[in-house]
Design a protein around this motif. Structure first.
Motif, PDB file in Angstrom:
ATOM      1  N   HIS A  95       0.864  -1.182   0.000  1.00  0.00           N
ATOM      2  CA  HIS A  95       0.000   0.000   0.000  1.00  0.00           C
ATOM      3  C   HIS A  95       0.896   1.227   0.000  1.00  0.00           C
ATOM      4  CE1 HIS A  95      -4.018   1.651   0.635  1.00  0.00           C
ATOM      5  NE2 HIS A  95      -3.447   2.589   1.349  1.00  0.00           N
ATOM      6  N   PRO A  96       0.604   2.229  -0.831  1.00  0.00           N
ATOM      7  CA  PRO A  96       1.446   3.422  -0.790  1.00  0.00           C
ATOM      8  C   PRO A  96       1.242   4.131   0.548  1.00  0.00           C
ATOM      9  CG  PRO A  96      -0.463   3.777  -2.193  1.00  0.00           C
ATOM     10  CD  PRO A  96      -0.520   2.350  -1.777  1.00  0.00           C
ATOM     11  N   ASP A  97       2.314   4.404   1.255  1.00  0.00           N
ATOM     12  CA  ASP A  97       2.150   5.038   2.570  1.00  0.00           C
ATOM     13  C   ASP A  97       1.981   6.540   2.391  1.00  0.00           C
ATOM     14  OD1 ASP A  97       2.478   2.581   3.756  1.00  0.00           O
ATOM     15  OD2 ASP A  97       4.652   2.772   3.783  1.00  0.00           O
ATOM     16  N   ASP A  98       0.884   6.940   1.774  1.00  0.00           N
ATOM     17  CA  ASP A  98       0.715   8.368   1.505  1.00  0.00           C
ATOM     18  C   ASP A  98      -0.579   8.893   2.104  1.00  0.00           C
ATOM     19  OD1 ASP A  98      -1.019   7.087  -0.112  1.00  0.00           O
ATOM     20  OD2 ASP A  98      -0.553   8.195  -1.928  1.00  0.00           O
ATOM     21  N   CYS A  99      -0.878   8.413   3.320  1.00  0.00           N
ATOM     22  CA  CYS A  99      -2.143   8.801   3.951  1.00  0.00           C
ATOM     23  C   CYS A  99      -2.330  10.318   3.998  1.00  0.00           C
ATOM     24  CB  CYS A  99      -2.219   8.228   5.355  1.00  0.00           C
ATOM     25  SG  CYS A  99      -2.467   6.448   5.331  1.00  0.00           S
ATOM     26  N   LEU A 100      -1.251  11.057   4.239  1.00  0.00           N
ATOM     27  CA  LEU A 100      -1.393  12.508   4.367  1.00  0.00           C
ATOM     28  C   LEU A 100      -1.885  13.142   3.083  1.00  0.00           C
ATOM     29  CD1 LEU A 100       1.693  13.545   6.449  1.00  0.00           C
ATOM     30  CD2 LEU A 100      -0.700  13.741   7.083  1.00  0.00           C
ATOM     31  N   TYR A 101      -1.616  12.485   1.962  1.00  0.00           N
ATOM     32  CA  TYR A 101      -2.000  13.077   0.682  1.00  0.00           C
ATOM     33  C   TYR A 101      -3.276  12.457   0.142  1.00  0.00           C
ATOM     34  CZ  TYR A 101       2.847  14.261   1.253  1.00  0.00           C
ATOM     35  OH  TYR A 101       4.014  14.693   1.774  1.00  0.00           O
ATOM     36  N   CYS A 102      -3.894  11.615   0.953  1.00  0.00           N
ATOM     37  CA  CYS A 102      -5.014  10.826   0.436  1.00  0.00           C
ATOM     38  C   CYS A 102      -6.332  11.525   0.722  1.00  0.00           C
ATOM     39  CB  CYS A 102      -5.008   9.439   1.075  1.00  0.00           C
ATOM     40  SG  CYS A 102      -6.331   8.389   0.522  1.00  0.00           S
TER      41      CYS A 102
END
Lengths: 574, 153
Positions: A95-102
């Motif tokens: 999973h791309p660890d890009d929660c802040l940009y999601c």
């Protein structure tokens, strides 16, 4: 038949034929799940709902295993929690660890469970699959990298909506979700209803957004920005601010929108009134001229796309009226801009809708004039709430305001378009007046207010015996269309809404995983209808003056030019 | 006897989804691969959505979605062949032909495919070219084989 089972050392009641999950659910014991959809058969893909059953070596998936009388279940034993945690850790490994940009940051089920299970480090390192996002659809943005292959979107599309635009492609670690031939969503049979967005546990499916363009328009002093708000929006916007579902905040919303920088604020309910009057007149003239019956409603763009691609033979039966959004857009560019002396290029028209298919509708060729779209940007309920938060406006603290002239007033009939059956109800009220010259004495039609997927109502108005059908959920429509093609002829008007429950459950509404708020939202709409003085679309004072000034009478030449559209057969990969 | 798509499809009853796999196999036998037109045609005949058919067809290794080359090269990736080095053979072939597994070269001469087991486990790694077996191939022998095939083409 009820029997006792033991869960976590306590005795609870379970019913014959229940799954473990539904028995636990009814007793208020929460078990996490990423792939289960209420009221659909289980598919057991995510293995998050596993529970420990005494006497069984393996953990059992609660969502798909039937409950039995002898069972002693542990829902949160150390073994179960460890299994769930490993599960999440494995999902996160790809999973791309890009929660802040999601988009779904803060409202993501995967994120929530990772937090609940205390996942604090990346346990499994491995090569992540690389995927491209699919921006081809006008309504949806698909990001396969964030997909956890739970299959909810596929099942809602296939089993509820009967569209089947998506399916699993490939197998093993190369498996992904996509439309036929893994081509763009714009070429698929997707009708843009957005129900897949509503069930997606992560940010793999979201609405397509153009925030920059809107910000530019709002902060450009020479551009006049106008916004119209769907009748549904006022009863669902509150949920985005943590308030109870079904709180009506219409006037607070108008005030907040002015604070955002919109120069003019309108209510699409006004255009809904116009649609009701226009469509009632169209139906009446078709009945009088003995044209082929029934007439289908035209306000749902997802239904229109479905008809264009799957049933081109019935396109001539669909009302040619534009949807309320596009009627309003047409009025704004052709009437309002002239009244206010705003040139075409300086008018930026925005609409806030509970729907993602409206984004598709606005860019249809028939909805433009001189190549410019009538409505430039469409915001979903979620996007509008984000915009309000972005500008630091506390929507509960603003002073209530009214919509702008010249389209200020609305009837509660226009508001009813938010719910399935509401359009028909409002239409019957106006039709009654057009046929008999008298007001309908019992405007509330209980038969049309149930939550069934398909409702029928027969009434005698004046000399005519009329039949009305209401379908919500595009999956319920094909059966009715088959009946009509086989020669059924007792129906005169059919209202179709693509989302189950109507616009209150639209694809642009606030997302609450696992919960269904459409009942509370519908109730709020009906409450508005109960308590307001103007309950008939044709009695709307702003509408009457619009007809006096510009449109003359329903179905006049001016109306034909501004308010009607056409449909054409559409080639897609069915 | 070559058959058209319509002839193949009309051999199966309309609206019977169970005949999907045999029908797809027939089409692949006839045309060498499944193209979009065929999948959409099958969908309208068996009343199945195209996305579903594509999903099912991609699940099985046997179905191809690009045309076969003049020389269709199958590399065995079964356990026994893997132990004797079929992975390296596959990588070498991908390097020589400049295509990935499952694809066809631009000139249309070669297509490459990995298969699970060809049942010749004692002679691995095994490579099959248009039905002809080549046993105990190595990186150097595969190079000469390709060169020979190129000359013949």
């Amino acid at each position: 038949m009820f029997f006792d089972i033991e869960v976590n050392g306590k005795i609870i009641k379970a019913r014959n034929g229940d799954t473990i999950l539904s028995a636990l659910d009814r007793n208020g014991i929460k078990v996490p799940t990423l792939c289960h959809i209420n009221d659909l058969p289980p598919n057991g893909a995510c293995r998050m709902c596993v529970v420990e059953v005494e006497g069984r070596q393996a953990l059992l998936p609660a969502c798909s295993h039937p409950v039995e009388e002898w069972m002693k279940i542990k829902t949160h034993s150390p073994r179960v929690v460890k299994a769930r945690k490993t599960n999440i850790e494995l999902l996160l490994s790809n999973h791309p660890d890009d929660c802040l940009y999601c988009e779904r940051n803060g409202n993501c089920e995967l994120q929530k469970f990772a937090e609940d299970l205390n996942v604090r480090e990346r346990k499994f390192y491995g090569k992540k699959n690389k995927y491209k996002t699919d921006p081809s659809s006008a309504s949806l943005l698909r990001d396969p990298a964030k997909c956890i292959l739970c299959g909810r979107c596929i099942r809602i599309c296939e089993e509820v909506q009967h569209i089947t635009a998506l399916d699993f492609i490939g197998r093993g670690n190369k498996m992904q979700v996509g439309p036929a031939f893994n081509r763009g969503m714009n070429l698929s049979s997707c009708i843009n209803c957005g129900q897949c967005i509503m069930v997606c546990p992560t940010g793999a499916l979201t609405e397509k957004q153009h925030p920059g363009e809107l910000q530019d328009a709002l902060h450009n002093p020479s551009v006049k920005t106008v916004i119209q708000c769907s009748p549904t929006l006022s009863v669902t916007l509150a949920e985005e601010f943590g308030l109870r579902a079904g709180k009506d905040m219409e006037n607070l919303m108008f005030a907040a929108l002015r604070k955002l920088g919109f120069d003019y604020v309108f209510d699409t309910s006004f255009a809904a009134d116009l649609l009701i009057v226009e469509q009632a007149a169209e139906l009446l003239s078709k009945i009088k001229e003995k044209q082929p019956m029934p007439m289908f409603s035209s306000c749902c763009p997802a239904w229109i796309k479905y008809a264009e691609q799957a049933r081109p033979q019935i396109l001539n039966l669909i009302s040619t009226c534009k949807s309320p959004q596009q009627m309003m857009g047409s009025l704004l560019t052709n009437h309002f801009s002239q009244v206010e002396m705003i040139s075409d290029e300086n008018l930026y028209s925005v609409s806030a809708m509970p729907c993602v298919a409206k984004k598709f509708e606005a860019q249809r060729e028939q909805m433009t004039h001189k190549g410019i779209t009538d409505v430039d940007t469409i915001l979903t309920t979620r996007e509008l709430a984000r915009l309000i938060r972005l500008n630091g406006i506390d929507i509960q603290q603003v002073e209530p305001e009214l919509a702008d002239l010249p389209y200020r007033s609305r009837s509660s009939a226009g508001k009813l378009l938010a719910v399935s059956g509401g359009l028909t109800e409002a239409l019957i009220r106006t039709l009654h007046f057009m046929i008999t010259g008298k007001e309908f004495t019992q405007p509330k039609i209980q038969e049309l207010r149930s939550t069934k997927g398909r409702k029928e109502f027969f009434i005698k108005i004046g000399e005519y015996n009329l039949g009305f059908a209401v379908v919500n959920g595009i999956g319920n429509v094909s059966e009715l269309l088959d009946e009509i093609e086989k020669g059924r002829n007792d129906l005169h008007y059919i209202e179709v809404m693509a989302c189950p429950g109507g616009c209150v459950a639209g694809g642009g509404q606030p997302i609450h995983p696992g919960e269904n708020h459409s009942r509370a939202r519908s109730k709020a709409v009906y409450e508005v209808d109960e308590k307001e003085p103007i309950r008939f679309a044709h009695k709307n004072p702003s509408l009457i003056s619009l007809f006096d000034q510009l449109l003359e009478k329903p179905m006049s030449l001016k109306c034909q030019q501004l308010l009607h559209t056409s449909y054409e057969k559409r080639e897609v990969m069915l | 006897m070559p058959q058209t798509l319509d002839e193949l499809v009309s051999r199966y009853k309309q609206g019977v989804p169970e005949s999907l796999l045999p029908l797809l196999q027939d089409i692949q036998d006839e045309f060498g691969f499944l193209n979009e037109e065929a999948i959409i045609r099958v969908g309208s005949h068996l009343k199945l959505p195209a996305s579903k058919i594509y999903g099912i067809a991609t699940f099985f290794d046997q179905f191809r979605f690009v045309t076969q080359g003049r020389y269709h090269i199958l590399v065995c990736r079964g356990t026994a062949c893997h132990m004797s080095g079929s992975f390296n053979v596959l990588k070498e072939l991908e390097k020589i032909l400049k295509i990935k597994e499952g694809h066809t070269t631009r000139d249309g001469y070669f297509s490459l495919e990995a298969v699970s087991c060809m049942g010749a486990c004692g002679m691995g790694p095994v490579v099959k070219v248009n039905g002809e077996f080549h046993k105990m191939v190595s990186n150097s022998s595969i190079q000469t084989l390709i060169e020979q095939l190129r000359k013949r083409a």
